[in-house]
Design a protein around this motif. Sequence first.
Motif, mmCIF file in Angstrom:
data_model
loop_
_atom_site.group_PDB
_atom_site.id
_atom_site.type_symbol
_atom_site.label_atom_id
_atom_site.label_comp_id
_atom_site.label_asym_id
_atom_site.label_seq_id
_atom_site.Cartn_x
_atom_site.Cartn_y
_atom_site.Cartn_z
ATOM 1 N N LEU A 1 26.534 11.193 -18.740
ATOM 2 C CA LEU A 1 27.212 10.360 -17.745
ATOM 3 C C LEU A 1 27.890 11.226 -16.672
ATOM 4 N N ILE A 2 28.484 12.344 -17.078
ATOM 5 C CA ILE A 2 29.110 13.241 -16.096
ATOM 6 C C ILE A 2 28.053 13.796 -15.142
ATOM 7 N N THR A 3 26.908 14.211 -15.692
ATOM 8 C CA THR A 3 25.819 14.730 -14.865
ATOM 9 C C THR A 3 25.356 13.689 -13.847
ATOM 10 N N MET A 4 25.125 12.474 -14.330
ATOM 11 C CA MET A 4 24.648 11.412 -13.442
ATOM 12 C C MET A 4 25.717 11.047 -12.409
ATOM 13 N N GLY A 5 26.987 11.060 -12.825
ATOM 14 C CA GLY A 5 28.067 10.739 -11.900
ATOM 15 C C GLY A 5 28.169 11.742 -10.768
ATOM 16 N N ILE A 6 28.032 13.034 -11.095
ATOM 17 C CA ILE A 6 28.083 14.070 -10.052
ATOM 18 C C ILE A 6 26.900 13.919 -9.100
ATOM 19 N N MET A 7 25.710 13.696 -9.636
ATOM 20 C CA MET A 7 24.522 13.563 -8.786
ATOM 21 C C MET A 7 24.601 12.320 -7.918
ATOM 22 N N TYR A 8 25.289 11.297 -8.392
ATOM 23 C CA TYR A 8 25.437 10.075 -7.596
ATOM 24 C C TYR A 8 26.523 10.224 -6.530
ATOM 25 N N GLY A 9 27.633 10.855 -6.902
ATOM 26 C CA GLY A 9 28.770 10.900 -5.989
ATOM 27 C C GLY A 9 28.762 12.037 -4.997
ATOM 28 N N LEU B 1 29.796 12.730 -0.522
ATOM 29 C CA LEU B 1 30.804 13.623 0.050
ATOM 30 C C LEU B 1 30.172 14.638 0.995
ATOM 31 N N THR B 2 29.093 15.259 0.556
ATOM 32 C CA THR B 2 28.374 16.230 1.384
ATOM 33 C C THR B 2 26.920 16.286 0.944
ATOM 34 N N LYS B 3 26.036 16.447 1.913
ATOM 35 C CA LYS B 3 24.616 16.531 1.616
ATOM 36 C C LYS B 3 24.108 17.962 1.741
ATOM 37 N N LYS B 4 25.009 18.906 1.911
ATOM 38 C CA LYS B 4 24.618 20.304 2.078
ATOM 39 C C LYS B 4 24.446 21.012 0.733
ATOM 40 N N LEU B 5 24.950 20.423 -0.340
ATOM 41 C CA LEU B 5 24.858 21.038 -1.660
ATOM 42 C C LEU B 5 23.812 20.318 -2.510
ATOM 43 N N PRO B 6 22.993 21.069 -3.256
ATOM 44 C CA PRO B 6 22.000 20.435 -4.145
ATOM 45 C C PRO B 6 22.687 19.791 -5.341
ATOM 46 N N GLU B 7 22.694 18.470 -5.379
ATOM 47 C CA GLU B 7 23.478 17.769 -6.390
ATOM 48 C C GLU B 7 23.005 18.047 -7.816
ATOM 49 N N ALA B 8 21.692 18.238 -8.014
ATOM 50 C CA ALA B 8 21.186 18.506 -9.368
ATOM 51 C C ALA B 8 21.732 19.833 -9.890
ATOM 52 N N LEU B 9 21.697 20.847 -9.049
ATOM 53 C CA LEU B 9 22.182 22.153 -9.489
ATOM 54 C C LEU B 9 23.684 22.131 -9.729
ATOM 55 N N ILE B 10 24.440 21.498 -8.833
ATOM 56 C CA ILE B 10 25.898 21.432 -8.995
ATOM 57 C C ILE B 10 26.251 20.703 -10.283
ATOM 58 N N ALA B 11 25.537 19.605 -10.562
ATOM 59 C CA ALA B 11 25.803 18.838 -11.783
ATOM 60 C C ALA B 11 25.549 19.685 -13.025
ATOM 61 N N ILE B 12 24.464 20.439 -13.017
ATOM 62 C CA ILE B 12 24.146 21.287 -14.163
ATOM 63 C C ILE B 12 25.179 22.395 -14.331
ATOM 64 N N LEU B 13 25.621 22.993 -13.222
ATOM 65 C CA LEU B 13 26.634 24.052 -13.294
ATOM 66 C C LEU B 13 27.957 23.522 -13.855
ATOM 67 N N VAL B 14 28.358 22.342 -13.387
ATOM 68 C CA VAL B 14 29.629 21.764 -13.842
ATOM 69 C C VAL B 14 29.562 21.434 -15.333
ATOM 70 N N VAL B 15 28.499 20.766 -15.760
ATOM 71 C CA VAL B 15 28.368 20.381 -17.168
ATOM 72 C C VAL B 15 28.238 21.616 -18.052
#
Length: 555
Positions: free
Chosen positions: A187-195, A199-213
């Motif tokens: 759920l955290i991964t999906m929430g980051i990729m959705y949100g 906020l910004t489209k300059k960052l790859p959401e899939a990679l950021i979500a994986i790094l955070v989790v």
Amino acid sequence: MTEFIRKRTANAKNDILSGITVALALVPEAVAFAFVAGVDPLVGLYAAFMIGLITSVFGGRPGMISGATGALAVVMVSLVAEGNAMGAEGEDLGLYYLFATVILMGAIQMLAGILKLGKFVRLIPHPVMMGFVNGLAIVIFISQLGMFPSLVPEDVYFWESTGRWFSEFFNGLVTNVEFQIMFGLILITMGIMYGLPKLTKKLPEALIAILVVSAIVIFGNLDVATVGSFIRDGGGEGLKGGLPQFQTDIFSKVPFNLETIKFIFPYALILAAIGLIESLMTLNLIDELTETRGNTNKECLAQGGANIVTGFFGGMGGCAMIGQSLINIKGGGRGRLSGIVAALMLLVFILFASGLIEQVPIAALVGVMFMVVIGTFAWSSFRILNKIPLSDVIVLVAVSALTVIFDLAIAVIAGVIISALVFSWENAKRIRARKRMKEDGTKIYEIWGPLFFGSIIAFNEKFDVKNDPENVEVDFVESRISDHSAIEAIFNLVNKYEAAGKSIKLKHLSEDCKILLYKSSPKFREVIVEAIDDPRYHLAENPEAFTKGLSEYKF
């Protein structure tokens, strides 16, 4: 020349930046699709690198990204499993059978390019395309259920397994701590990729979500399954990043005999069809977005060559990726440089970041794939169900269902066949005949509507040979003679009237239709009435004449 160089240089910046973004997005999906196929993550990463590089350089669609895909991965699961079972006890040969199959798959795709079969993708109707992406999304979703080993029963049929999974889902949330943690991380991964894109489209959401989790798992010291533990549980030694190596073991591990061909050929044919269908449909989509036109046959050759090379160098095979291609186009990538940069950056990750990839939690990859499912599924299909013809609804649902039950290739081919049959049926009902009498007692049949194999019966029912007068005239000025069946129907109609001792004249037949009738019988030179306003179209069974007819037509 200066202007040409300036334009290419200006776009190079966008290509490079977009390529780097795509490379970051390729890592998690390549690893995730490798898990779907049941192979080492490096097999997926190598495939993404090699296929992405080769198709970017030699493909028929600049800006399109290719790599390991879920559509192929879900077919490879059973291939790898059956291949493992064919080896001796304790010897898993599934991976080597996969490499051999990918090589054969590439050869079939190159043959399709040589035979110029790529153009037939334009025959795929829109409902089939919607059913295609819906079925793909469902299949990818179901494949992720296997990442929950505590909830998925073994040795049961698909529907029983899926039903059991959902029945135990809520029990797991309450009683299974391991599942609770995994579900929360998903759920955290999906929430980051959705949100994050909001906020910004300059960052790859899939990679950021994986790094955070991954950070949550590492710094929280959570005991969850990771890529490294998953590999070691399967008997592997973990990721060892390096350059792809030529797989000489293919020739020693896989016996090249008739039995092997019988085993791998059906898989190779299915994978080749799925790969080409997905690649060419993605090509068409990018054509529409960029208002340019790619070369379908060139893309077939490039995809085939890339898969042959990938099979020999330890990759799982692949095709065009809809998601990554859209990321590239939206990021400004238009040229071949964007795909080349993405592939080379991916190689850098493989060489220097393999140890980091081992620490990625499985939950993060499952979350990424669930978001891929949500993004892939055509949710608009629910909204338009009551706004499109019933036949299109049937095609859409049928293709989606067949994709889940069988595979994408069978589903798309069946969808095209159903659409063609519906089209033929609808056009078969449009043949009409206006009837009137001339002052001299001649009966006129004015035919309008397409005359082809599907409308022959309705065409014959328009005539009353027994009760018609002595002189009959059939005017085809508003009708289209489409195939040989139509010519045969005209031939039989003339014979019926002559057998009844009556005179029949034919007007406004196309030139090639008259030529064929003249060849069939000299009597038609007396039956056919020549006119200066005869139709100038040509039958589809004569492509050269058809092209010539178009060139003569004055628009």
